[in-house]
Design a protein around this motif. Structure first.
Motif, PDB file in Angstrom:
ATOM      1  N   GLU A  23       0.839  -1.204   0.000  1.00 47.55           N
ATOM      2  CA  GLU A  23       0.000   0.000   0.000  1.00 47.55           C
ATOM      3  C   GLU A  23       0.875   1.256   0.000  1.00 47.55           C
ATOM      4  OE1 GLU A  23      -2.721  -0.072   3.225  1.00 47.55           O
ATOM      5  OE2 GLU A  23      -3.751  -1.894   2.570  1.00 47.55           O
ATOM      6  N   ASP A  24       2.019   1.168   0.670  1.00 47.95           N
ATOM      7  CA  ASP A  24       2.952   2.299   0.747  1.00 47.95           C
ATOM      8  C   ASP A  24       4.337   1.798   0.344  1.00 47.95           C
ATOM      9  OD1 ASP A  24       4.484   4.496   1.287  1.00 47.95           O
ATOM     10  OD2 ASP A  24       3.591   4.912   3.246  1.00 47.95           O
ATOM     11  N   PRO A  25       4.634   1.771  -0.956  1.00 46.23           N
ATOM     12  CA  PRO A  25       5.921   1.233  -1.428  1.00 46.23           C
ATOM     13  C   PRO A  25       7.133   1.946  -0.841  1.00 46.23           C
ATOM     14  CG  PRO A  25       4.381   1.512  -3.252  1.00 46.23           C
ATOM     15  CD  PRO A  25       3.768   2.181  -2.065  1.00 46.23           C
ATOM     16  N   GLU A  26       7.048   3.260  -0.689  1.00 50.00           N
ATOM     17  CA  GLU A  26       8.197   4.005  -0.167  1.00 50.00           C
ATOM     18  C   GLU A  26       8.508   3.594   1.265  1.00 50.00           C
ATOM     19  OE1 GLU A  26       8.739   8.220  -1.084  1.00 50.00           O
ATOM     20  OE2 GLU A  26       6.886   8.089  -2.229  1.00 50.00           O
ATOM     21  N   LYS A  27       7.487   3.426   2.067  1.00 48.06           N
ATOM     22  CA  LYS A  27       7.693   3.006   3.453  1.00 48.06           C
ATOM     23  C   LYS A  27       8.264   1.603   3.494  1.00 48.06           C
ATOM     24  CE  LYS A  27       5.284   2.473   7.869  1.00 48.06           C
ATOM     25  NZ  LYS A  27       3.966   2.600   8.566  1.00 48.06           N
ATOM     26  N   LEU A  28       7.739   0.719   2.655  1.00 49.21           N
ATOM     27  CA  LEU A  28       8.209  -0.657   2.638  1.00 49.21           C
ATOM     28  C   LEU A  28       9.666  -0.738   2.211  1.00 49.21           C
ATOM     29  CD1 LEU A  28       7.759  -3.688   2.860  1.00 49.21           C
ATOM     30  CD2 LEU A  28       6.892  -3.672   0.514  1.00 49.21           C
ATOM     31  N   ILE A  29      10.047   0.002   1.174  1.00 48.69           N
ATOM     32  CA  ILE A  29      11.430  -0.076   0.696  1.00 48.69           C
ATOM     33  C   ILE A  29      12.388   0.471   1.743  1.00 48.69           C
ATOM     34  CG2 ILE A  29      11.536   2.168  -0.451  1.00 48.69           C
ATOM     35  CD1 ILE A  29      12.961  -1.107  -1.816  1.00 48.69           C
ATOM     36  N   LYS A  30      11.965   1.469   2.511  1.00 48.04           N
ATOM     37  CA  LYS A  30      12.794   1.983   3.601  1.00 48.04           C
ATOM     38  C   LYS A  30      13.020   0.902   4.655  1.00 48.04           C
ATOM     39  CE  LYS A  30      11.641   6.908   3.289  1.00 48.04           C
ATOM     40  NZ  LYS A  30      10.987   8.049   3.994  1.00 48.04           N
ATOM     41  N   LEU A  31      11.949   0.191   5.004  1.00 48.04           N
ATOM     42  CA  LEU A  31      12.070  -0.876   5.995  1.00 48.04           C
ATOM     43  C   LEU A  31      12.970  -1.997   5.476  1.00 48.04           C
ATOM     44  CD1 LEU A  31       8.356  -1.100   7.228  1.00 48.04           C
ATOM     45  CD2 LEU A  31      10.305  -0.111   8.439  1.00 48.04           C
ATOM     46  N   MET A  32      12.830  -2.329   4.203  1.00 50.27           N
ATOM     47  CA  MET A  32      13.661  -3.379   3.610  1.00 50.27           C
ATOM     48  C   MET A  32      15.131  -2.977   3.611  1.00 50.27           C
ATOM     49  SD  MET A  32      11.247  -4.508   0.399  1.00 50.27           S
ATOM     50  CE  MET A  32      12.390  -5.768  -0.156  1.00 50.27           C
ATOM     51  N   ILE A  33      15.398  -1.745   3.252  1.00 55.53           N
ATOM     52  CA  ILE A  33      16.783  -1.266   3.231  1.00 55.53           C
ATOM     53  C   ILE A  33      17.374  -1.265   4.637  1.00 55.53           C
ATOM     54  CG2 ILE A  33      18.201   0.797   2.871  1.00 55.53           C
ATOM     55  CD1 ILE A  33      16.512   1.395   0.407  1.00 55.53           C
ATOM     56  N   ARG A  34      16.572  -0.847   5.601  1.00 56.52           N
ATOM     57  CA  ARG A  34      17.054  -0.840   6.992  1.00 56.52           C
ATOM     58  C   ARG A  34      17.374  -2.260   7.452  1.00 56.52           C
ATOM     59  NH1 ARG A  34      12.997   1.862  10.904  1.00 56.52           N
ATOM     60  NH2 ARG A  34      13.395   3.543   9.398  1.00 56.52           N
ATOM     61  N   GLU A  35      16.506  -3.203   7.097  1.00 60.44           N
ATOM     62  CA  GLU A  35      16.737  -4.601   7.468  1.00 60.44           C
ATOM     63  C   GLU A  35      17.996  -5.138   6.774  1.00 60.44           C
ATOM     64  OE1 GLU A  35      15.987  -8.272   9.338  1.00 60.44           O
ATOM     65  OE2 GLU A  35      15.184  -6.262   9.683  1.00 60.44           O
ATOM     66  N   MET A  36      18.172  -4.780   5.512  1.00 57.63           N
ATOM     67  CA  MET A  36      19.372  -5.213   4.786  1.00 57.63           C
ATOM     68  C   MET A  36      20.630  -4.629   5.418  1.00 57.63           C
ATOM     69  SD  MET A  36      18.265  -4.913   0.791  1.00 57.63           S
ATOM     70  CE  MET A  36      16.830  -5.802   0.148  1.00 57.63           C
ATOM     71  N   GLU A  37      20.578  -3.349   5.765  1.00 55.49           N
ATOM     72  CA  GLU A  37      21.746  -2.698   6.362  1.00 55.49           C
ATOM     73  C   GLU A  37      22.091  -3.328   7.708  1.00 55.49           C
ATOM     74  OE1 GLU A  37      21.279   1.798   4.433  1.00 55.49           O
ATOM     75  OE2 GLU A  37      20.394   1.333   6.389  1.00 55.49           O
ATOM     76  N   ASP A  38      21.067  -3.593   8.526  1.00 54.39           N
ATOM     77  CA  ASP A  38      21.315  -4.222   9.827  1.00 54.39           C
ATOM     78  C   ASP A  38      21.903  -5.615   9.647  1.00 54.39           C
ATOM     79  OD1 ASP A  38      20.308  -1.975  11.023  1.00 54.39           O
ATOM     80  OD2 ASP A  38      18.324  -2.824  11.438  1.00 54.39           O
ATOM     81  N   THR A  39      21.342  -6.371   8.720  1.00 58.62           N
ATOM     82  CA  THR A  39      21.844  -7.725   8.468  1.00 58.62           C
ATOM     83  C   THR A  39      23.265  -7.678   7.922  1.00 58.62           C
ATOM     84  OG1 THR A  39      19.575  -8.464   7.979  1.00 58.62           O
ATOM     85  CG2 THR A  39      21.379  -9.887   7.254  1.00 58.62           C
ATOM     86  N   LEU A  40      23.537  -6.695   7.064  1.00 56.05           N
ATOM     87  CA  LEU A  40      24.873  -6.565   6.499  1.00 56.05           C
ATOM     88  C   LEU A  40      25.895  -6.248   7.586  1.00 56.05           C
ATOM     89  CD1 LEU A  40      26.501  -6.576   3.868  1.00 56.05           C
ATOM     90  CD2 LEU A  40      26.018  -4.130   3.641  1.00 56.05           C
ATOM     91  N   VAL A  41      25.516  -5.399   8.528  1.00 57.30           N
ATOM     92  CA  VAL A  41      26.409  -5.077   9.646  1.00 57.30           C
ATOM     93  C   VAL A  41      26.712  -6.340  10.455  1.00 57.30           C
ATOM     94  CG1 VAL A  41      26.563  -3.862  11.855  1.00 57.30           C
ATOM     95  CG2 VAL A  41      25.751  -2.656   9.831  1.00 57.30           C
ATOM     96  N   GLU A  42      25.676  -7.141  10.715  1.00 54.82           N
ATOM     97  CA  GLU A  42      25.871  -8.375  11.480  1.00 54.82           C
ATOM     98  C   GLU A  42      26.735  -9.369  10.714  1.00 54.82           C
ATOM     99  OE1 GLU A  42      22.511 -10.104  13.493  1.00 54.82           O
ATOM    100  OE2 GLU A  42      21.354  -8.270  13.237  1.00 54.82           O
ATOM    101  N   LEU A  43      26.511  -9.466   9.404  1.00 54.11           N
ATOM    102  CA  LEU A  43      27.317 -10.373   8.592  1.00 54.11           C
ATOM    103  C   LEU A  43      28.792  -9.971   8.625  1.00 54.11           C
ATOM    104  CD1 LEU A  43      25.161 -11.017   5.384  1.00 54.11           C
ATOM    105  CD2 LEU A  43      25.953 -12.739   7.017  1.00 54.11           C
ATOM    106  N   LYS A  44      29.051  -8.691   8.442  1.00 51.07           N
ATOM    107  CA  LYS A  44      30.430  -8.217   8.444  1.00 51.07           C
ATOM    108  C   LYS A  44      31.076  -8.406   9.813  1.00 51.07           C
ATOM    109  CE  LYS A  44      30.095  -4.845   4.695  1.00 51.07           C
ATOM    110  NZ  LYS A  44      30.231  -3.430   4.300  1.00 51.07           N
ATOM    111  N   SER A  45      30.291  -8.194  10.864  1.00 50.00           N
ATOM    112  CA  SER A  45      30.820  -8.395  12.208  1.00 50.00           C
ATOM    113  C   SER A  45      31.163  -9.863  12.444  1.00 50.00           C
ATOM    114  CB  SER A  45      29.793  -7.917  13.240  1.00 50.00           C
ATOM    115  OG  SER A  45      30.251  -8.168  14.550  1.00 50.00           O
ATOM    116  N   SER A  46      30.260 -10.746  12.019  1.00 51.48           N
ATOM    117  CA  SER A  46      30.504 -12.184  12.174  1.00 51.48           C
ATOM    118  C   SER A  46      31.689 -12.627  11.326  1.00 51.48           C
ATOM    119  CB  SER A  46      29.257 -12.967  11.776  1.00 51.48           C
ATOM    120  OG  SER A  46      28.165 -12.650  12.614  1.00 51.48           O
ATOM    121  N   CYS A  47      31.762 -12.067  10.116  1.00 49.49           N
ATOM    122  CA  CYS A  47      32.876 -12.402   9.238  1.00 49.49           C
ATOM    123  C   CYS A  47      34.201 -11.948   9.850  1.00 49.49           C
ATOM    124  CB  CYS A  47      32.678 -11.758   7.879  1.00 49.49           C
ATOM    125  SG  CYS A  47      33.957 -12.174   6.672  1.00 49.49           S
ATOM    126  N   ALA A  48      34.207 -10.742  10.422  1.00 53.88           N
ATOM    127  CA  ALA A  48      35.424 -10.233  11.061  1.00 53.88           C
ATOM    128  C   ALA A  48      35.828 -11.122  12.232  1.00 53.88           C
ATOM    129  CB  ALA A  48      35.201  -8.802  11.536  1.00 53.88           C
TER     130      ALA A  48
END
Length: 227
Positions: A23-48
């Protein structure tokens, strides 16, 4: 939800399909990007963390292999000196470190595989994040264009309404000016019938003056003297 579960859900998600249903694509894409960024931070931390473990195990492997070589040399020395008893003990230590070396080497191999998988996952998620950000940029641009288009239409309607009112005002002013000009054309001029009656009145006055003039000329002179 674990990091790997989130990662798999994210990379397998069809962003376009999700946005089409939202219903609100802009809001959804923001949430998706935030989730991706958080997951990416965790992945990089685990990788390190795994890379740090890998380095530690690599040092341990080197030390263990050095110990294995050390006891191999001691066994050879004991044999050369005729000390089979010491040679046996040295060979036992060598075998212990050899077995340890194999175990550490296996652990190091597994850690290298995990690091490689982390790096692949990070690259995949970064590509997904890049795609999502591009999609967000396009959505923002579409939103901006839609707002500008809406504002332009509103402005056009406002201008059109103002122009219509202005045109009516101009027409009314033109009509009033034409009426005033028409009144000025006839201002001070008498109508035809008024002019005819004035002409008749003027003729009567002339006739009267003419009659009086004739009458004065036909009077006897003595009458004039006596007066």
């Amino acid at each position: 939800m674990g990091i790997f579960t989130r990662f798999r859900d994210i990379v397998s998600a069809n962003i376009n399909a999700m946005l089409d249903r939202a219903e609100d694509p802009e809001k959804l894409i923001k949430l998706m990007i935030r989730e991706m960024e958080d997951t990416l931070v965790e992945l990089k931390s685990s990788c390190a963390g795994t890379i740090a473990s890998q380095k530690k195990v690599s040092r341990l492997l080197e030390e263990t292999c050095d110990k294995e070589a050390f006891w191999d040399q001691k066994a050879a020395l004991a044999v050369s000196r005729g000390r089979d008893d010491l040679a046996r003990q040295a060979l036992l230590e060598k075998r212990r470190f050899s077995q340890r070396c194999e175990a550490v080497e296996q652990e190091l191999t597994e850690l290298k595989s995990i690091v490689a998988q982390y790096q692949d996952d990070i690259q995949e998620l970064e590509n997904k994040l890049k795609s999502a950000r591009e999609k967000q940029r396009m959505l923002v641009q579409r939103h901006i264009r839609a707002q500008r288009k809406k504002k332009a239409h509103q402005e056009i309607r406002r201008v059109d309404s103002a122009q219509v009112v202005q045109r009516f005002d101009e027409m009314e002013s033109n009509i009033e000016r034409m009426e005033a000009e028409a009144d000025l054309v006839n201002f001070g001029r008498k109508s035809d019938i008024e002019a005819a009656f004035e002409e008749l009145s003027a003729d009567d006055e002339i006739e009267q003056q003419l009659t009086e003039l004739k009458s004065s000329q036909t009077r006897p002179k003595d009458d004039t003297v006596s007066h």
